[in-house]
Design a protein around this motif. Structure first.
Motif, PDB file in Angstrom:
ATOM      1  N   PRO A  58      17.266  84.840  36.031  1.00  0.00           N
ATOM      2  CA  PRO A  58      17.990  84.738  37.302  1.00  0.00           C
ATOM      3  C   PRO A  58      17.053  84.536  38.497  1.00  0.00           C
ATOM      4  O   PRO A  58      17.474  84.049  39.545  1.00  0.00           O
ATOM      5  CB  PRO A  58      18.730  86.081  37.413  1.00  0.00           C
ATOM      6  N   ASN A  59      15.782  84.890  38.324  1.00  0.00           N
ATOM      7  CA  ASN A  59      14.820  84.717  39.427  1.00  0.00           C
ATOM      8  C   ASN A  59      14.056  83.395  39.344  1.00  0.00           C
ATOM      9  O   ASN A  59      13.202  83.135  40.181  1.00  0.00           O
ATOM     10  CB  ASN A  59      13.824  85.876  39.441  1.00  0.00           C
ATOM     11  N   THR A  60      14.360  82.590  38.337  1.00  0.00           N
ATOM     12  CA  THR A  60      13.664  81.304  38.107  1.00  0.00           C
ATOM     13  C   THR A  60      12.146  81.462  38.299  1.00  0.00           C
ATOM     14  O   THR A  60      11.495  80.643  38.946  1.00  0.00           O
ATOM     15  CB  THR A  60      14.193  80.177  39.037  1.00  0.00           C
ATOM     16  N   THR A  61      11.610  82.546  37.721  1.00  0.00           N
ATOM     17  CA  THR A  61      10.219  82.939  37.994  1.00  0.00           C
ATOM     18  C   THR A  61       9.180  81.837  37.765  1.00  0.00           C
ATOM     19  O   THR A  61       8.374  81.570  38.673  1.00  0.00           O
ATOM     20  CB  THR A  61       9.855  84.197  37.180  1.00  0.00           C
ATOM     21  N   PRO A  62       9.156  81.158  36.606  1.00  0.00           N
ATOM     22  CA  PRO A  62       8.087  80.165  36.418  1.00  0.00           C
ATOM     23  C   PRO A  62       8.133  79.037  37.455  1.00  0.00           C
ATOM     24  O   PRO A  62       7.097  78.596  37.945  1.00  0.00           O
ATOM     25  CB  PRO A  62       8.357  79.608  35.002  1.00  0.00           C
ATOM     26  N   LEU A  63       9.332  78.621  37.820  1.00  0.00           N
ATOM     27  CA  LEU A  63       9.446  77.531  38.795  1.00  0.00           C
ATOM     28  C   LEU A  63       9.041  78.010  40.194  1.00  0.00           C
ATOM     29  O   LEU A  63       8.336  77.325  40.937  1.00  0.00           O
ATOM     30  CB  LEU A  63      10.872  76.975  38.788  1.00  0.00           C
ATOM     31  N   VAL A  64       9.489  79.203  40.546  1.00  0.00           N
ATOM     32  CA  VAL A  64       9.103  79.778  41.841  1.00  0.00           C
ATOM     33  C   VAL A  64       7.577  79.920  41.903  1.00  0.00           C
ATOM     34  O   VAL A  64       6.940  79.550  42.899  1.00  0.00           O
ATOM     35  CB  VAL A  64       9.793  81.157  42.047  1.00  0.00           C
ATOM     36  N   PHE A 206      13.823  68.105  44.545  1.00  0.00           N
ATOM     37  CA  PHE A 206      13.212  67.325  43.456  1.00  0.00           C
ATOM     38  C   PHE A 206      13.982  66.012  43.241  1.00  0.00           C
ATOM     39  O   PHE A 206      13.659  65.231  42.359  1.00  0.00           O
ATOM     40  CB  PHE A 206      13.247  68.114  42.138  1.00  0.00           C
ATOM     41  N   SER A 207      15.031  65.783  44.034  1.00  0.00           N
ATOM     42  CA  SER A 207      15.937  64.661  43.750  1.00  0.00           C
ATOM     43  C   SER A 207      15.383  63.299  44.128  1.00  0.00           C
ATOM     44  O   SER A 207      15.838  62.281  43.599  1.00  0.00           O
ATOM     45  CB  SER A 207      17.257  64.859  44.490  1.00  0.00           C
ATOM     46  N   LYS A 208      14.448  63.262  45.057  1.00  0.00           N
ATOM     47  CA  LYS A 208      13.963  61.961  45.554  1.00  0.00           C
ATOM     48  C   LYS A 208      12.540  61.720  45.070  1.00  0.00           C
ATOM     49  O   LYS A 208      12.319  60.932  44.165  1.00  0.00           O
ATOM     50  CB  LYS A 208      14.017  61.929  47.085  1.00  0.00           C
ATOM     51  N   SER A 209      11.572  62.404  45.672  1.00  0.00           N
ATOM     52  CA  SER A 209      10.169  62.120  45.369  1.00  0.00           C
ATOM     53  C   SER A 209       9.765  62.581  43.968  1.00  0.00           C
ATOM     54  O   SER A 209       8.772  62.118  43.437  1.00  0.00           O
ATOM     55  CB  SER A 209       9.271  62.784  46.412  1.00  0.00           C
ATOM     56  N   ARG A 210      10.502  63.486  43.375  1.00  0.00           N
ATOM     57  CA  ARG A 210      10.148  63.943  42.028  1.00  0.00           C
ATOM     58  C   ARG A 210      11.093  63.374  40.957  1.00  0.00           C
ATOM     59  O   ARG A 210      11.067  63.797  39.798  1.00  0.00           O
ATOM     60  CB  ARG A 210      10.080  65.467  41.970  1.00  0.00           C
ATOM     61  N   ALA A 211      11.945  62.456  41.372  1.00  0.00           N
ATOM     62  CA  ALA A 211      12.743  61.653  40.427  1.00  0.00           C
ATOM     63  C   ALA A 211      13.630  62.479  39.505  1.00  0.00           C
ATOM     64  O   ALA A 211      13.802  62.152  38.334  1.00  0.00           O
ATOM     65  CB  ALA A 211      11.816  60.754  39.594  1.00  0.00           C
ATOM     66  N   MET A 212      14.188  63.574  40.017  1.00  0.00           N
ATOM     67  CA  MET A 212      14.993  64.433  39.145  1.00  0.00           C
ATOM     68  C   MET A 212      16.357  64.781  39.738  1.00  0.00           C
ATOM     69  O   MET A 212      16.840  65.906  39.577  1.00  0.00           O
ATOM     70  CB  MET A 212      14.218  65.719  38.856  1.00  0.00           C
ATOM     71  N   ALA A 213      17.005  63.817  40.372  1.00  0.00           N
ATOM     72  CA  ALA A 213      18.312  64.094  40.985  1.00  0.00           C
ATOM     73  C   ALA A 213      19.301  64.629  39.954  1.00  0.00           C
ATOM     74  O   ALA A 213      20.141  65.483  40.255  1.00  0.00           O
ATOM     75  CB  ALA A 213      18.854  62.829  41.640  1.00  0.00           C
ATOM     76  N   GLY A 214      19.180  64.169  38.716  1.00  0.00           N
ATOM     77  CA  GLY A 214      20.122  64.567  37.670  1.00  0.00           C
ATOM     78  C   GLY A 214      19.976  66.003  37.212  1.00  0.00           C
ATOM     79  O   GLY A 214      20.909  66.570  36.634  1.00  0.00           O
ATOM     80  N   LEU A 215      18.825  66.603  37.460  1.00  0.00           N
ATOM     81  CA  LEU A 215      18.643  67.996  37.015  1.00  0.00           C
ATOM     82  C   LEU A 215      19.106  69.011  38.052  1.00  0.00           C
ATOM     83  O   LEU A 215      19.349  70.159  37.729  1.00  0.00           O
ATOM     84  CB  LEU A 215      17.173  68.269  36.689  1.00  0.00           C
ATOM     85  N   GLN A 247      14.958  74.799  34.922  1.00  0.00           N
ATOM     86  CA  GLN A 247      13.837  75.678  35.272  1.00  0.00           C
ATOM     87  C   GLN A 247      12.554  75.218  34.594  1.00  0.00           C
ATOM     88  O   GLN A 247      11.495  75.143  35.201  1.00  0.00           O
ATOM     89  CB  GLN A 247      14.135  77.108  34.826  1.00  0.00           C
ATOM     90  N   ARG A 248      12.661  74.895  33.309  1.00  0.00           N
ATOM     91  CA  ARG A 248      11.446  74.534  32.563  1.00  0.00           C
ATOM     92  C   ARG A 248      10.933  73.141  32.927  1.00  0.00           C
ATOM     93  O   ARG A 248       9.736  72.927  33.087  1.00  0.00           O
ATOM     94  CB  ARG A 248      11.733  74.581  31.064  1.00  0.00           C
ATOM     95  N   LEU A 249      11.864  72.197  33.036  1.00  0.00           N
ATOM     96  CA  LEU A 249      11.441  70.819  33.305  1.00  0.00           C
ATOM     97  C   LEU A 249      10.924  70.677  34.741  1.00  0.00           C
ATOM     98  O   LEU A 249      10.038  69.866  35.020  1.00  0.00           O
ATOM     99  CB  LEU A 249      12.601  69.850  33.042  1.00  0.00           C
ATOM    100  N   GLY A 250      11.455  71.499  35.628  1.00  0.00           N
ATOM    101  CA  GLY A 250      10.975  71.489  37.015  1.00  0.00           C
ATOM    102  C   GLY A 250       9.499  71.855  37.083  1.00  0.00           C
ATOM    103  O   GLY A 250       8.725  71.251  37.840  1.00  0.00           O
ATOM    104  N   VAL A 251       9.094  72.820  36.280  1.00  0.00           N
ATOM    105  CA  VAL A 251       7.678  73.234  36.261  1.00  0.00           C
ATOM    106  C   VAL A 251       6.796  72.057  35.853  1.00  0.00           C
ATOM    107  O   VAL A 251       5.737  71.817  36.441  1.00  0.00           O
ATOM    108  CB  VAL A 251       7.471  74.431  35.309  1.00  0.00           C
ATOM    109  N   GLU A 252       7.244  71.293  34.865  1.00  0.00           N
ATOM    110  CA  GLU A 252       6.462  70.128  34.410  1.00  0.00           C
ATOM    111  C   GLU A 252       6.296  69.105  35.529  1.00  0.00           C
ATOM    112  O   GLU A 252       5.241  68.480  35.672  1.00  0.00           O
ATOM    113  CB  GLU A 252       7.144  69.460  33.207  1.00  0.00           C
ATOM    114  N   ALA A 253       7.342  68.911  36.306  1.00  0.00           N
ATOM    115  CA  ALA A 253       7.264  67.942  37.410  1.00  0.00           C
ATOM    116  C   ALA A 253       6.240  68.396  38.448  1.00  0.00           C
ATOM    117  O   ALA A 253       5.474  67.582  38.973  1.00  0.00           O
ATOM    118  CB  ALA A 253       8.630  67.769  38.057  1.00  0.00           C
ATOM    119  N   VAL A 254       6.203  69.681  38.738  1.00  0.00           N
ATOM    120  CA  VAL A 254       5.260  70.189  39.741  1.00  0.00           C
ATOM    121  C   VAL A 254       3.826  70.061  39.228  1.00  0.00           C
ATOM    122  O   VAL A 254       2.893  69.773  39.982  1.00  0.00           O
ATOM    123  CB  VAL A 254       5.567  71.667  40.088  1.00  0.00           C
ATOM    124  N   ARG A 255       3.659  70.254  37.920  1.00  0.00           N
ATOM    125  CA  ARG A 255       2.327  70.250  37.316  1.00  0.00           C
ATOM    126  C   ARG A 255       1.628  68.895  37.461  1.00  0.00           C
ATOM    127  O   ARG A 255       0.427  68.836  37.620  1.00  0.00           O
ATOM    128  CB  ARG A 255       2.498  70.582  35.818  1.00  0.00           C
TER     129      ARG A 255
END
Ligand code: PMP
Length: 354
Positions: A58-64, A206-215, A247-255
């Protein structure tokens, strides 16, 4: 009819259409024309679906944590939501409760007045100047909060941090939200101002510059007190807003910062080239620092061009609203997509322009 007297009636936000036609060129909702970072596809391919049995964190810890590391802030300064629309909606609900009108530009993201109406927040719009810039002096009047995108939508106009700070300086006793959905395409983030202003909330997506509008991933960064209040409200609405794959795929985008920088630079390069091509065809527009251009033709009405483009399978965005009814918002696609747009417009302007 009695029950209907007590319905919370709203006029909803109208999202851009999501057609799915073969060979269409979709330049109407400011999505990224390139795929997400390769690590996202790789992780998605080997994701263990057994984990879906459990509720997500619930805290989306890895992404935060990933976002806090990337932006050099503490994890308790980061709040994550289901797209920045979710973050913005929660922020309206949490921070705009004084009963005084909140302020935002007259030409801006058309969801702000919808949330204001939904939550019964009074609002007042401040007219942009004739060059589509914010007049900071308009934000010196008594108010219950301030919100504006930077760069603005649908104009693409970027305000310098000096202007942002002038607005913050005049509004130290309310929350000021800077919606930076498009900041990665050449703008400058207000994040450094967080050190000076504990009432500043910076929202990104993440919808524009990180190409993840669908997530559907959005986030905001602010003083830890602001973030704490946001979390209190979020946990009073829905604890598990963000699903596990996001949550998981967002971390990959930031990496993958290299991919992020290369992709955004490519879009900026295409945008600058398209500006020149559009000018040659008789279009004018405010200088955009976003992944779209807000263009009006010197002689052909925008609505006419919009329909012709649509017929040709090229989707852009058009609003029949005061001040903006003669402009088209054209998202920057790939070079090939933009070449097809320009080639169509060259023929069209040749035929109907004067
Ligand atoms: N802010 C602005 C200015 C936008 O244009 C958009 C995109 N419609 C959003 C926020 C919301 O984007 P998302 O919910 O996909 O993060």
């Amino acid at each position: 009819m009695k029950w209907e007297d007590n319905v919370r009636r709203v006029v909803p936000y109208v999202a851009g259409e999501q057609p799915n036609k073969p060979d269409m060129i979709k330049l109407n909702t400011n999505e990224c024309p390139y795929p997400p970072a390769p690590g996202v596809a790789e992780l998605a391919g080997r994701m263990d679906t057994k984990a879906l049995r459990l509720y997500p964190d619930p805290n989306t810890t890895p992404l935060v944590d990933a976002l806090a590391g990337y932006y050099g802030v503490k994890p308790n300064q980061v709040f994550v939501g289901v797209g920045s629309d979710d973050v913005l909606s929660m922020a309206f609900l949490t921070f705009f409760n004084s009963g005084k009108p909140i302020l935002f530009p007259d030409v801006t993201y058309s969801f702000y007045d919808v949330w204001a109406d939904l939550y019964r927040i009074p609002y007042k719009t401040c007219a942009l100047d004739q060059d589509w810039h914010i007049r900071p002096e308009d934000y010196r009047q008594p108010n219950g909060g301030v919100i504006f995108p930077n760069p603005n939508a649908p104009t693409g106009v970027f305000e310098s941090l000096a202007v942002v700070e002038e607005i913050l300086e005049a509004n130290r006793d309310v929350v000021v939200i800077v919606d930076e959905a498009y900041v990665d395409f050449g703008g400058e983030s207000a994040l450094p101002l967080l050190k000076k202003y504990d009432n500043l909330l910076v929202v990104q997506t993440f919808s524009k510059s990180r190409a993840m509008a669908g997530l559907r991933i959005g986030f905001c960064i602010g003083n830890e007190k602001l973030i704490g209040y946001l979390n209190d409200v979020k946990f009073s609405v829905n604890s598990y807003t963000m699903n596990l794959p996001a949550q998981r795929l967002g971390v990959e985008a930031v990496r993958d910062d290299t991919y992020f920088k290369v992709t955004t630079a490519k879009i900026v390069g295409t945008r600058e080239r398209v500006k020149e091509e559009l000018k040659k065809l008789g279009f004018s527009f405010p200088d955009s620092k976003a992944n779209f251009i807000f263009a009006a033709h010197d002689t052909i009405p925008a609505e006419q061009i919009f329909h012709a483009l649509r017929e040709a399978g090229i989707y852009v965005r058009y609003w029949n609203k005061p001040r903006i009814s003669n402009s088209l918002r054209i998202t920057i696609g790939t070079d090939e997509q933009m070449d097809r747009l320009i080639s169509f417009l060259t023929g069209y302007v040749g035929k109907y322009g004067t």
